[in-house]
Design a protein around this motif. Structure first.
Motif, PDB file in Angstrom:
ATOM      1  N   ILE A  39       1.022  -1.952  -0.031  1.00  0.00           N
ATOM      2  CA  ILE A  39       0.111  -0.418   0.051  1.00  0.00           C
ATOM      3  C   ILE A  39       1.105   1.585  -0.176  1.00  0.00           C
ATOM      4  O   ILE A  39       0.435   2.762  -0.944  1.00  0.00           O
ATOM      5  CB  ILE A  39      -1.330  -0.145   1.337  1.00  0.00           C
ATOM      6  N   ALA A  40       2.170   1.836   1.284  1.00  0.00           N
ATOM      7  CA  ALA A  40       2.606   2.235   1.028  1.00  0.00           C
ATOM      8  C   ALA A  40       3.352   3.049  -0.173  1.00  0.00           C
ATOM      9  O   ALA A  40       3.762   3.647  -0.652  1.00  0.00           O
ATOM     10  CB  ALA A  40       3.838   1.814   2.199  1.00  0.00           C
ATOM     11  N   PHE A  41       3.512   1.312  -1.077  1.00  0.00           N
ATOM     12  CA  PHE A  41       4.444   1.617  -2.678  1.00  0.00           C
ATOM     13  C   PHE A  41       3.493   2.232  -3.058  1.00  0.00           C
ATOM     14  O   PHE A  41       3.730   3.408  -4.405  1.00  0.00           O
ATOM     15  CB  PHE A  41       5.169   0.917  -2.608  1.00  0.00           C
ATOM     16  N   LYS A  42       2.289   1.668  -3.439  1.00  0.00           N
ATOM     17  CA  LYS A  42       1.334   2.353  -4.368  1.00  0.00           C
ATOM     18  C   LYS A  42       1.029   3.837  -4.029  1.00  0.00           C
ATOM     19  O   LYS A  42       0.858   4.717  -4.903  1.00  0.00           O
ATOM     20  CB  LYS A  42       0.141   1.452  -4.236  1.00  0.00           C
ATOM     21  N   GLU A  43       0.662   4.279  -2.708  1.00  0.00           N
ATOM     22  CA  GLU A  43       0.461   5.591  -2.531  1.00  0.00           C
ATOM     23  C   GLU A  43       1.181   6.256  -2.799  1.00  0.00           C
ATOM     24  O   GLU A  43       1.782   7.417  -3.897  1.00  0.00           O
ATOM     25  CB  GLU A  43       0.264   5.887  -0.948  1.00  0.00           C
ATOM     26  N   ARG A  45       3.937   5.725  -5.653  1.00  0.00           N
ATOM     27  CA  ARG A  45       3.685   5.830  -7.287  1.00  0.00           C
ATOM     28  C   ARG A  45       2.695   6.547  -7.575  1.00  0.00           C
ATOM     29  O   ARG A  45       2.469   7.624  -8.338  1.00  0.00           O
ATOM     30  CB  ARG A  45       3.397   4.415  -7.134  1.00  0.00           C
ATOM     31  N   ASN A  46       1.390   6.382  -6.735  1.00  0.00           N
ATOM     32  CA  ASN A  46       0.236   7.307  -7.226  1.00  0.00           C
ATOM     33  C   ASN A  46       0.720   8.729  -6.662  1.00  0.00           C
ATOM     34  O   ASN A  46      -0.146  10.136  -7.767  1.00  0.00           O
ATOM     35  CB  ASN A  46      -0.941   7.200  -6.146  1.00  0.00           C
ATOM     36  N   GLN A  47       1.704   9.058  -6.422  1.00  0.00           N
ATOM     37  CA  GLN A  47       1.733  10.664  -5.982  1.00  0.00           C
ATOM     38  C   GLN A  47       2.562  11.055  -6.426  1.00  0.00           C
ATOM     39  O   GLN A  47       2.773  11.887  -7.535  1.00  0.00           O
ATOM     40  CB  GLN A  47       2.809  10.720  -4.632  1.00  0.00           C
ATOM     41  N   TYR A  48       3.155   9.905  -7.339  1.00  0.00           N
ATOM     42  CA  TYR A  48       4.185  10.534  -8.439  1.00  0.00           C
ATOM     43  C   TYR A  48       3.434  10.775  -9.030  1.00  0.00           C
ATOM     44  O   TYR A  48       4.017  11.650 -10.379  1.00  0.00           O
ATOM     45  CB  TYR A  48       5.245   9.688  -8.726  1.00  0.00           C
ATOM     46  N   ILE A  49       2.799   9.334 -10.253  1.00  0.00           N
ATOM     47  CA  ILE A  49       1.448  10.126 -11.310  1.00  0.00           C
ATOM     48  C   ILE A  49       1.129  11.908 -11.062  1.00  0.00           C
ATOM     49  O   ILE A  49       1.167  11.814 -11.675  1.00  0.00           O
ATOM     50  CB  ILE A  49       0.774   8.620 -10.924  1.00  0.00           C
ATOM     51  N   ALA A  50       0.551  11.541  -9.974  1.00  0.00           N
ATOM     52  CA  ALA A  50      -0.504  13.472  -9.631  1.00  0.00           C
ATOM     53  C   ALA A  50       0.583  14.345 -10.025  1.00  0.00           C
ATOM     54  O   ALA A  50       0.234  14.956 -10.624  1.00  0.00           O
ATOM     55  CB  ALA A  50      -0.901  13.159  -8.590  1.00  0.00           C
ATOM     56  N   TYR A  51       2.084  14.280  -9.672  1.00  0.00           N
ATOM     57  CA  TYR A  51       2.946  14.872  -9.557  1.00  0.00           C
ATOM     58  C   TYR A  51       3.039  15.299 -11.265  1.00  0.00           C
ATOM     59  O   TYR A  51       3.250  16.645 -11.779  1.00  0.00           O
ATOM     60  CB  TYR A  51       4.522  14.858  -9.281  1.00  0.00           C
ATOM     61  N   GLN A  52       3.706  13.880 -12.115  1.00  0.00           N
ATOM     62  CA  GLN A  52       3.691  14.514 -13.123  1.00  0.00           C
ATOM     63  C   GLN A  52       2.077  14.623 -13.953  1.00  0.00           C
ATOM     64  O   GLN A  52       2.467  15.159 -15.088  1.00  0.00           O
ATOM     65  CB  GLN A  52       3.968  12.811 -13.656  1.00  0.00           C
ATOM     66  N   VAL A  53       1.178  13.863 -14.013  1.00  0.00           N
ATOM     67  CA  VAL A  53       0.355  14.815 -14.286  1.00  0.00           C
ATOM     68  C   VAL A  53       0.160  16.552 -14.510  1.00  0.00           C
ATOM     69  O   VAL A  53      -0.071  17.299 -14.924  1.00  0.00           O
ATOM     70  CB  VAL A  53      -1.230  14.212 -13.984  1.00  0.00           C
TER      71      VAL A  53
END
Length: 88
Positions: A39-43, A45-53
């Protein structure tokens, strides 16, 4: 003698059940730890994707793409807004 044997069997069964429950608790704890790490890894990754978006859709990215296509800014005083009027 039968009573002593019954007591020994009952105590043995009790300790067997106790050890089985402890083993199950340890396995559950390990599984929970693995899932929490996932879960921590996926969170992250989601923060990084939101940053990229945010980077690719932010105002500066839009400005850079517009300039790349030859578009320029218009002065606010030179903007004309047309209104549609219903003549019914």
């Amino acid at each position: 003698m039968k009573k002593l044997l019954s007591i020994i069997i009952a105590v043995g069964v009790f300790f067997f059940i106790l050890s089985a429950l402890r083993i199950q608790k340890e396995k559950s704890g390990q599984r929970i730890a693995v899932l929490m790490e996932d879960i921590a890894f996926k969170e992250a990754r989601n923060q990084y994707i939101a940053y990229q978006v945010g980077i690719y859709t932010g105002p500066q990215a839009v400005i850079d793409k517009a300039r790349g296509q030859g578009l320029v800014f218009s002065e606010p005083t030179k903007v004309i807004i047309l209104e549609v009027r219903n003549e019914h």
